[in-house]
Design a protein around this motif. Structure first.
Motif, PDB file in Angstrom:
ATOM      1  N   TRP A 125     114.890  -2.456 -76.452  1.00 47.82           N
ATOM      2  CA  TRP A 125     114.692  -1.745 -77.699  1.00 47.82           C
ATOM      3  C   TRP A 125     113.281  -2.009 -78.253  1.00 47.82           C
ATOM      4  N   LYS A 126     112.858  -1.207 -79.197  1.00 49.96           N
ATOM      5  CA  LYS A 126     111.522  -1.285 -79.791  1.00 49.96           C
ATOM      6  C   LYS A 126     110.437  -1.207 -78.724  1.00 49.96           C
ATOM      7  N   ALA A 127     110.690  -0.385 -77.718  1.00 51.20           N
ATOM      8  CA  ALA A 127     109.761  -0.305 -76.585  1.00 51.20           C
ATOM      9  C   ALA A 127     109.578   1.143 -76.156  1.00 51.20           C
ATOM     10  N   GLY A 128     109.129   1.972 -77.091  1.00 50.75           N
ATOM     11  CA  GLY A 128     108.899   3.373 -76.778  1.00 50.75           C
ATOM     12  C   GLY A 128     107.685   3.571 -75.899  1.00 50.75           C
ATOM     13  N   LEU A 129     107.648   4.701 -75.207  1.00 47.59           N
ATOM     14  CA  LEU A 129     106.513   5.036 -74.351  1.00 47.59           C
ATOM     15  C   LEU A 129     105.355   5.531 -75.218  1.00 47.59           C
ATOM     16  N   THR A 130     104.162   4.969 -74.979  1.00 47.02           N
ATOM     17  CA  THR A 130     102.972   5.397 -75.725  1.00 47.02           C
ATOM     18  C   THR A 130     101.861   5.922 -74.823  1.00 47.02           C
ATOM     19  N   GLY A 131     101.942   5.628 -73.533  1.00 48.16           N
ATOM     20  CA  GLY A 131     100.920   6.104 -72.604  1.00 48.16           C
ATOM     21  C   GLY A 131     101.498   6.275 -71.220  1.00 48.16           C
ATOM     22  N   LEU A 132     100.892   7.186 -70.446  1.00 43.04           N
ATOM     23  CA  LEU A 132     101.426   7.484 -69.117  1.00 43.04           C
ATOM     24  C   LEU A 132     100.295   7.948 -68.223  1.00 43.04           C
ATOM     25  N   ASP A 133     100.223   7.372 -67.028  1.00 45.62           N
ATOM     26  CA  ASP A 133      99.192   7.746 -66.055  1.00 45.62           C
ATOM     27  C   ASP A 133      99.830   7.691 -64.671  1.00 45.62           C
ATOM     28  N   GLN A 134      99.847   8.799 -63.966  1.00 46.06           N
ATOM     29  CA  GLN A 134     100.509   8.820 -62.661  1.00 46.06           C
ATOM     30  C   GLN A 134      99.528   9.130 -61.552  1.00 46.06           C
ATOM     31  N   ASP A 135      99.896   8.671 -60.345  1.00 48.24           N
ATOM     32  CA  ASP A 135      99.132   8.965 -59.144  1.00 48.24           C
ATOM     33  C   ASP A 135     100.123   9.322 -58.044  1.00 48.24           C
ATOM     34  N   VAL A 141     102.990   3.132 -67.030  1.00 50.63           N
ATOM     35  CA  VAL A 141     103.417   3.461 -68.384  1.00 50.63           C
ATOM     36  C   VAL A 141     103.019   2.339 -69.332  1.00 50.63           C
ATOM     37  N   THR A 142     102.521   2.722 -70.505  1.00 54.22           N
ATOM     38  CA  THR A 142     102.253   1.759 -71.561  1.00 54.22           C
ATOM     39  C   THR A 142     103.339   1.890 -72.619  1.00 54.22           C
ATOM     40  N   LEU A 143     103.899   0.744 -73.010  1.00 57.57           N
ATOM     41  CA  LEU A 143     104.957   0.731 -74.010  1.00 57.57           C
ATOM     42  C   LEU A 143     104.396   0.340 -75.374  1.00 57.57           C
ATOM     43  N   GLY A 144     105.173   0.628 -76.404  1.00 56.55           N
ATOM     44  CA  GLY A 144     104.750   0.306 -77.756  1.00 56.55           C
ATOM     45  C   GLY A 144     104.575  -1.177 -77.984  1.00 56.55           C
ATOM     46  N   THR A 145     105.174  -1.991 -77.130  1.00 55.00           N
ATOM     47  CA  THR A 145     105.018  -3.439 -77.216  1.00 55.00           C
ATOM     48  C   THR A 145     103.675  -3.907 -76.672  1.00 55.00           C
ATOM     49  N   GLY A 146     102.931  -2.979 -76.048  1.00 54.06           N
ATOM     50  CA  GLY A 146     101.678  -3.350 -75.402  1.00 54.06           C
ATOM     51  C   GLY A 146     101.833  -3.631 -73.925  1.00 54.06           C
ATOM     52  N   GLU A 147     103.070  -3.708 -73.448  1.00 49.64           N
ATOM     53  CA  GLU A 147     103.333  -3.999 -72.041  1.00 49.64           C
ATOM     54  C   GLU A 147     102.977  -2.805 -71.174  1.00 49.64           C
ATOM     55  N   SER A 148     102.481  -3.084 -69.975  1.00 42.43           N
ATOM     56  CA  SER A 148     102.197  -2.055 -68.985  1.00 42.43           C
ATOM     57  C   SER A 148     103.230  -2.162 -67.868  1.00 42.43           C
ATOM     58  N   VAL A 149     103.841  -1.045 -67.515  1.00 44.14           N
ATOM     59  CA  VAL A 149     104.923  -1.021 -66.529  1.00 44.14           C
ATOM     60  C   VAL A 149     104.558  -0.054 -65.415  1.00 44.14           C
ATOM     61  N   ARG A 150     104.790  -0.477 -64.189  1.00 42.60           N
ATOM     62  CA  ARG A 150     104.577   0.381 -63.021  1.00 42.60           C
ATOM     63  C   ARG A 150     105.939   0.790 -62.466  1.00 42.60           C
ATOM     64  N   GLU A 166     105.185  14.921 -73.799  1.00 36.25           N
ATOM     65  CA  GLU A 166     103.839  15.148 -74.318  1.00 36.25           C
ATOM     66  C   GLU A 166     102.791  14.460 -73.452  1.00 36.25           C
ATOM     67  N   GLN A 167     103.062  13.216 -73.050  1.00 41.44           N
ATOM     68  CA  GLN A 167     102.086  12.492 -72.230  1.00 41.44           C
ATOM     69  C   GLN A 167     101.936  13.120 -70.846  1.00 41.44           C
ATOM     70  N   ALA A 168     102.993  13.748 -70.345  1.00 41.12           N
ATOM     71  CA  ALA A 168     102.928  14.399 -69.035  1.00 41.12           C
ATOM     72  C   ALA A 168     102.290  15.781 -69.123  1.00 41.12           C
ATOM     73  N   GLY A 169     102.036  16.267 -70.348  1.00 41.47           N
ATOM     74  CA  GLY A 169     101.391  17.554 -70.526  1.00 41.47           C
ATOM     75  C   GLY A 169     102.295  18.736 -70.247  1.00 41.47           C
ATOM     76  N   ILE A 170     103.599  18.571 -70.465  1.00 42.28           N
ATOM     77  CA  ILE A 170     104.561  19.650 -70.226  1.00 42.28           C
ATOM     78  C   ILE A 170     104.776  20.425 -71.524  1.00 42.28           C
ATOM     79  N   GLY A 171     104.599  21.725 -71.461  1.00 42.83           N
ATOM     80  CA  GLY A 171     104.788  22.565 -72.636  1.00 42.83           C
ATOM     81  C   GLY A 171     106.253  22.639 -73.063  1.00 42.83           C
ATOM     82  N   PHE A 172     106.445  22.862 -74.364  1.00 46.34           N
ATOM     83  CA  PHE A 172     107.806  22.926 -74.929  1.00 46.34           C
ATOM     84  C   PHE A 172     107.875  24.116 -75.880  1.00 46.34           C
TER      85      PHE A 172
END
Length: 497
Positions: A125-135, A141-150, A166-172
């Protein structure tokens, strides 16, 4: 940075929890994160139709929900004190895990969390997604806690305002309609039938009352169309006071005594559908992919179906038993259904809030009499259940021709025989795996490498059926070599349709 082969599920609502349970049942490492501080104690959704019960049962999460829920399988609509229509819902004569249930989404989530824990999963909990970079090999993924997850794959189940999408750039694309509704769970003393939902239509707007499970016989969920109320977000006290004015004005129930409120909210309707359900190694499910009006109890139901459809496909890909092209069938099968649900709920909304004289005439003099007809009620019940959902025209289906069930169709919960000789039922044996149903007199069928091999004790079609983990027919035929070719073509080289 956390590194390892896993799927990151963003969102611990019913869709995310169901997906995580499905993946864990396949032995796929999963991490579930959510930006909320903890589990929700109540929710807007409060209805589980027959297909939703089937999904929960196959996940092992149905538990005591059927006994805890109410069976308010009747909807009565009034114009003032004059009944317009009474629609009776229920199990549309098809075997299902449970009849439709009136039960809070919060309680469904609790059952899914229990199952997640039993499978070895947990929620951060308290760990929302704030950033995303894929290859090509995974997603950071960057979480709201500051943690980086692969992670190998990320699935956004984080609702209408999905940060994953939104981070993946998918239209809605879609619209937000100025259809403002008040919603509250209230303790009310009044003489109203608790055997079903009651609705009132009036020029001022519709009101609905649904009995809710809980201690005593006085808890009700009220919903009111209230487009002219003050702007801004009202307090629970203000919503309760508003209902105290609305009930006698629109329903004629001057005897209704609202004692207190346990929960209240206000919302406006969104109608949106994601441009795509997949962007590389990022996928969407549930409200992150589609959102619509709440009428008909289709939101949570559609999300649970998304989760089950995606779980077995993603598990095969992660375990390298299938190519990534299998994931494209997820959107091909589920997005058209979401579009259909959006159209249907939009139509129901327009009927419910008809404000002009022509709309009210059509609703009161045309639609209402039709809803009193038994064949129309059976059709409405069947439509709401989503037991009719079929993928026969999709890339894993076989088109509209041929004997039923066709590949892509839902297979009922047939009686069958386990390899150890005991009687069992098809849906009980699925549990996230394939089931191969074979006739007693058909030699040459080797054990099913993808699941369990069962014998028909009902139906006995003279041929074998391969049933997908989500209870849809994958293949039918008499030749084991044909089945082997189908598995190779579908899983290794990709679907041919």
């Amino acid at each position: 940075m956390e590194v390892g082969s896993m799927v990151l599920v963003v969102g611990a609502g019913p869709t995310g929890l169901a997906l995580a349970c499905g993946l864990l049942s396949h032995g796929i490492p999963v991490r579930v994160v959510d930006r909320a501080a903890g589990p929700a104690v109540t929710s807007r959704a409060n209805f589980v139709h027959a297909r939703g019960s089937e999904v929960l049962a196959r996940l092992g999460a149905l538990g005591d929900l059927p006994t805890e829920s109410l069976r308010a399988m009747k909807v009565t609509t009034y114009l003032g004190d004059r009944p317009l229509a009474t629609v009776r819902f229920g199990d549309p004569t098809l075997r299902t895990a449970a009849a439709p249930m009136v039960v809070s989404q919060a309680r469904v989530e609790a059952a899914l969390r229990d199952r997640l824990t039993a499978l070895g999963g947990r929620i951060d909990w308290k760990a929302g997604l704030t950033g995303l970079d894929q290859d090509d090999t995974g997603v950071t993924v960057t979480l709201g806690t500051g943690e980086s997850v692969r992670a190998d794959w990320v699935v956004g189940c984080d609702g209408t305002g999905s940060a994953t999408r939104e981070q993946a750039g998918i239209g809605f694309p879609g619209v937000r309609i100025s259809e403002r509704y008040l919603l509250a769970d209230l303790h009310i003393d009044w003489d109203l039938d608790r055997d079903g939902t009651t609705g009132w239509v009036s020029p001022a707007g519709m009101v609905g009352a649904m009995p809710m499970p809980g201690p005593g016989e006085d808890l009700w969920r009220l919903l009111a169309y209230d487009p002219t109320s003050a702007q801004g977000r009202p307090t629970e006290q203000e919503i309760m006071d508003r209902f105290r004015r609305i009930l006698p004005e629109r329903t004629g129930h001057t005897d209704a005594h609202i004692r207190d409120v346990t929960w209240a909210s206000v919302f406006t309707v969104h109608r949106r559908l994601a441009d795509t359900y997949r962007q590389g190694r990022v996928l969407l499910a549930g409200d992150a992919a589609h959102v619509h009006a709440p009428f008909g109890g289709q939101g949570m139901l559609t999300g649970l179906g998304d989760a089950e459809n995606l779980a077995w496909k993603l598990a095969l890909v992660v375990r390298e038993h299938a190519s990534e092209s299998l994931l494209d069938t997820y959107q091909a099968e589920r997005r058209p259904l979401a579009a259909q649900v959006l159209r249907g709920t939009t139509a129901v909304t327009r009927v419910n809030i008809a404000a002009n004289p022509v709309g009210r005439f059509v609703r009161d003099r045309v639609v209402a009499p039709l809803l009193n007809l038994a064949p129309v009620q059976r059709l409405a019940s069947y439509s709401a259940s989503q037991l009719w959902v079929s993928y026969r025209t999709g890339p894993l289906g076989a088109g509209r021709l041929g004997h039923k069930p066709r590949p892509g169709d839902r297979v009922p919960d047939l009686a069958c025989t386990h390899p150890d000789g005991r009687p069992t039922r098809l849906h009980t044996e699925l549990g996230g795996r394939f089931a191969l149903l074979v006739p007693d007199d058909a030699p040459g069928w080797s054990p099913n490498q993808w699941g369990v091999t069962l014998r028909f004790t009902e139906g006995r079609p003279g041929e074998a059926w391969l049933v997908r983990p989500d209870a849809h027919l994958a293949w039918r035929g008499r030749d084991p070599a044909s089945l082997a070719r189908w598995m190779t073509e579908t899983l290794t080289t990709g679907p041919t349709r």
